[in-house]
Design a protein around this motif. Structure first.
Motif, mmCIF file in Angstrom:
data_model
loop_
_atom_site.group_PDB
_atom_site.id
_atom_site.type_symbol
_atom_site.label_atom_id
_atom_site.label_comp_id
_atom_site.label_asym_id
_atom_site.label_seq_id
_atom_site.Cartn_x
_atom_site.Cartn_y
_atom_site.Cartn_z
ATOM 1 N N LEU A 192 55.306 85.719 55.497
ATOM 2 C CA LEU A 192 55.533 85.905 54.272
ATOM 3 C C LEU A 192 54.585 86.441 53.170
ATOM 4 N N VAL A 193 55.314 87.164 52.080
ATOM 5 C CA VAL A 193 54.395 87.796 51.155
ATOM 6 C C VAL A 193 54.948 87.041 49.772
ATOM 7 N N ASP A 202 53.001 95.027 41.755
ATOM 8 C CA ASP A 202 53.491 94.416 42.536
ATOM 9 C C ASP A 202 54.389 95.301 43.410
ATOM 10 N N ALA A 203 55.116 96.142 43.064
ATOM 11 C CA ALA A 203 55.935 97.131 43.519
ATOM 12 C C ALA A 203 54.970 97.839 44.539
ATOM 13 N N PHE A 204 54.128 98.511 43.902
ATOM 14 C CA PHE A 204 53.223 99.479 44.735
ATOM 15 C C PHE A 204 52.453 98.640 45.935
ATOM 16 N N ILE A 205 52.170 97.387 45.779
ATOM 17 C CA ILE A 205 51.540 96.796 46.847
ATOM 18 C C ILE A 205 52.570 96.688 48.019
ATOM 19 N N LEU A 206 53.837 96.421 47.742
ATOM 20 C CA LEU A 206 54.734 96.125 48.672
ATOM 21 C C LEU A 206 54.869 97.563 49.334
ATOM 22 N N GLN A 207 54.864 98.431 48.604
ATOM 23 C CA GLN A 207 55.017 99.824 49.323
ATOM 24 C C GLN A 207 53.695 100.065 50.184
ATOM 25 N N GLN A 208 52.613 99.578 49.831
ATOM 26 C CA GLN A 208 51.632 99.913 50.681
ATOM 27 C C GLN A 208 51.770 99.409 51.932
ATOM 28 N N GLY A 231 57.472 76.818 64.744
ATOM 29 C CA GLY A 231 57.542 76.472 63.185
ATOM 30 C C GLY A 231 56.429 77.140 62.663
ATOM 31 N N TYR A 232 55.640 77.947 63.108
ATOM 32 C CA TYR A 232 54.710 78.700 62.343
ATOM 33 C C TYR A 232 55.045 79.530 61.277
ATOM 34 N N THR A 233 54.402 79.293 60.148
ATOM 35 C CA THR A 233 54.676 80.023 58.897
ATOM 36 C C THR A 233 53.131 80.488 58.235
ATOM 37 N N GLY A 234 53.013 81.621 58.253
ATOM 38 C CA GLY A 234 51.923 82.484 57.502
ATOM 39 C C GLY A 234 52.122 83.200 56.293
ATOM 40 N N ARG A 235 51.127 83.489 55.477
ATOM 41 C CA ARG A 235 51.638 84.214 54.372
ATOM 42 C C ARG A 235 50.351 85.084 53.824
ATOM 43 N N PHE A 236 50.781 86.082 52.878
ATOM 44 C CA PHE A 236 49.927 86.924 52.309
ATOM 45 C C PHE A 236 50.119 86.874 50.806
ATOM 46 N N ALA A 237 49.236 86.605 50.041
ATOM 47 C CA ALA A 237 49.475 86.197 48.482
ATOM 48 C C ALA A 237 48.534 87.222 47.688
ATOM 49 N N PRO A 238 48.807 88.384 47.517
ATOM 50 C CA PRO A 238 48.196 89.175 46.656
ATOM 51 C C PRO A 238 48.395 89.037 45.014
ATOM 52 N N PRO A 295 60.132 88.731 49.268
ATOM 53 C CA PRO A 295 58.704 88.058 48.364
ATOM 54 C C PRO A 295 58.925 86.979 47.472
ATOM 55 N N LEU A 296 58.127 86.049 47.298
ATOM 56 C CA LEU A 296 58.200 85.411 46.036
ATOM 57 C C LEU A 296 57.315 85.478 45.295
ATOM 58 N N TRP A 297 57.784 85.359 43.776
ATOM 59 C CA TRP A 297 56.979 85.802 42.702
ATOM 60 C C TRP A 297 56.562 84.606 41.983
ATOM 61 N N GLN A 298 55.429 84.175 41.788
ATOM 62 C CA GLN A 298 54.941 82.996 41.242
ATOM 63 C C GLN A 298 55.298 82.596 39.843
ATOM 64 N N SER A 299 55.400 83.843 39.186
ATOM 65 C CA SER A 299 55.730 83.887 37.538
ATOM 66 C C SER A 299 57.128 83.323 37.519
ATOM 67 N N ALA A 300 58.083 83.249 38.395
ATOM 68 C CA ALA A 300 59.553 82.900 38.413
ATOM 69 C C ALA A 300 59.465 81.294 38.883
ATOM 70 N N ARG A 301 58.253 80.770 38.813
ATOM 71 C CA ARG A 301 58.259 79.281 39.400
ATOM 72 C C ARG A 301 57.668 78.165 38.620
ATOM 73 N N SER A 302 57.627 78.678 37.356
ATOM 74 C CA SER A 302 57.037 77.606 36.310
ATOM 75 C C SER A 302 57.583 76.227 36.538
ATOM 76 N N SER A 303 58.854 75.935 36.663
ATOM 77 C CA SER A 303 59.149 74.706 36.745
ATOM 78 C C SER A 303 58.965 73.702 37.840
ATOM 79 N N HIS A 304 58.634 74.496 39.013
ATOM 80 C CA HIS A 304 58.326 73.819 40.218
ATOM 81 C C HIS A 304 56.621 73.315 39.828
ATOM 82 N N TYR A 305 56.030 74.135 39.194
ATOM 83 C CA TYR A 305 54.598 73.621 38.866
ATOM 84 C C TYR A 305 54.584 72.532 37.886
#
Length: 303
Positions: free
Chosen positions: A40-41, A56-62, A4-11, A74-84
């Motif tokens: 996850l990213v 954001d797109a350039f980071i994913l390309q890198q 069940g391990y899940t890790g993430r990178f969050a630039p 990837p998940l974008w935080q800008s789309a998650r205001s209702s959750h916050y």
């Protein structure tokens, strides 16, 4: 291995990846692979004034050029205001969050009046001015809306004000949240969600079990653990890695002029990051190098 391990990178998309952010990405990817887990990213694009269009797109390309592919889109935080907002509402209902109209000047003046003006990492420790209601002297010059703060005085889990946690690299840690940090912001006065709330909500939503990030973020950990406790969320296992530092000894960052990665030779960039993580030099192609470093990671960092 860890089921069940899940890790993430969050630039944050404030510019392209540099040597320091590649180290964080590689470390989190290697730890996930060493545990046979998911990686996850998450694009942390809440601070919109600082975000750079297309970064954001350039980071994913890198990341892709370095062979670091996330296991889910990837998940974008800008789309998650209702959750916050749901999380903030829960804290408000529980009496754990309150509105605050204090400016930095107000905070500095209150601290000075109390004989304490020591900044903490460049931040003023909030003295709780608005805990019992918005201060009237501030309301006349209110900003567009109040900020919302977390009540650290109610967050302590015992009579001992110190919060204790253990880091896989740094070992046992502790912090007196109310005295050393103060009531921190969850929603800014300009309407932008604060990092501390968003990262806790998203780690829970993505079932993150292990957080691997730079040691400059270790100071955030108690705030996040306190929010996790207040919201009934599980606390991940933390590992804070060494930083890439510039010639002046300061952390390499976009703010102090860190150069974008030169990925004409991705293996060379990855080798520099791997060396900083205590891993050996590898010849061959990127895929072979990553596989070798996964095996080395288990012996150097544990799995």
């Amino acid at each position: 291995m860890t089921p069940g391990y899940t890790g993430r990178f969050a630039p944050s998309p404030t510019g392209p990846l540099h040597a320091g952010s590649l180290l964080a990405a590689l470390a989190s990817w290697l730890d996930a692979r060493a545990h046979s887990g998911r990686w996850l990213v998450r694009i942390e694009d809440l601070d919109t004034p600082r975000c750079v269009s297309g970064a954001d797109a350039f980071i994913l390309q890198q990341l892709a050029a370095c062979g670091l592919q996330p296991d889910e889109p990837p998940l974008w935080q800008s789309a998650r205001s209702s959750h916050y907002q749901l999380a903030l509402t829960a804290l408000q209902v529980a009496g754990m969050a309150y509105p605050c109209t204090c400016s930095r000047k107000d905070i500095a003046q209150a601290l000075a009046a109390a004989g304490s003006s020591r900044p903490r990492h460049g931040e003023l420790i909030y003295p709780g001015t608005c805990r019992q209601g918005v201060a009237q002297e501030n309301s006349a010059a209110r900003r567009p809306g109040p900020a919302w703060r977390f009540r650290t005085d109610l967050a302590s889990r015992s009579s001992n004000p110190a919060w204790h946690w253990s880091d896989r690299r740094l070992g046992p840690q502790q912090q007196q949240l109310e005295a050393e940090v103060g009531d921190f912001v969850l929603l800014r006065a300009d309407g932008l969600w604060a990092y501390q709330l968003a990262v806790v909500v998203d780690d829970a939503a993505q079932s993150v079990t292990h957080v691997v990030r730079g040691e400059d973020l270790a100071d955030n950990t108690v705030r996040q653990i306190a929010l996790q406790a207040a919201l009934g969320m599980l606390t991940p296992i933390y590992l804070h890695t060494p930083l890439v530092r510039g010639p002046d000894g300061e952390k390499l960052s976009k703010q102090n002029g860190a150069q974008a990665l030169d990925l004409r030779d991705p293996l060379a960039a990855l080798q520099e990051a791997a060396t900083a993580l205590g891993l050996g030099e590898v010849k061959g192609n990127t895929a072979d190098a990553l596989a070798t470093w996964v095996a080395q990671w288990r012996s150097v960092w544990g799995a």
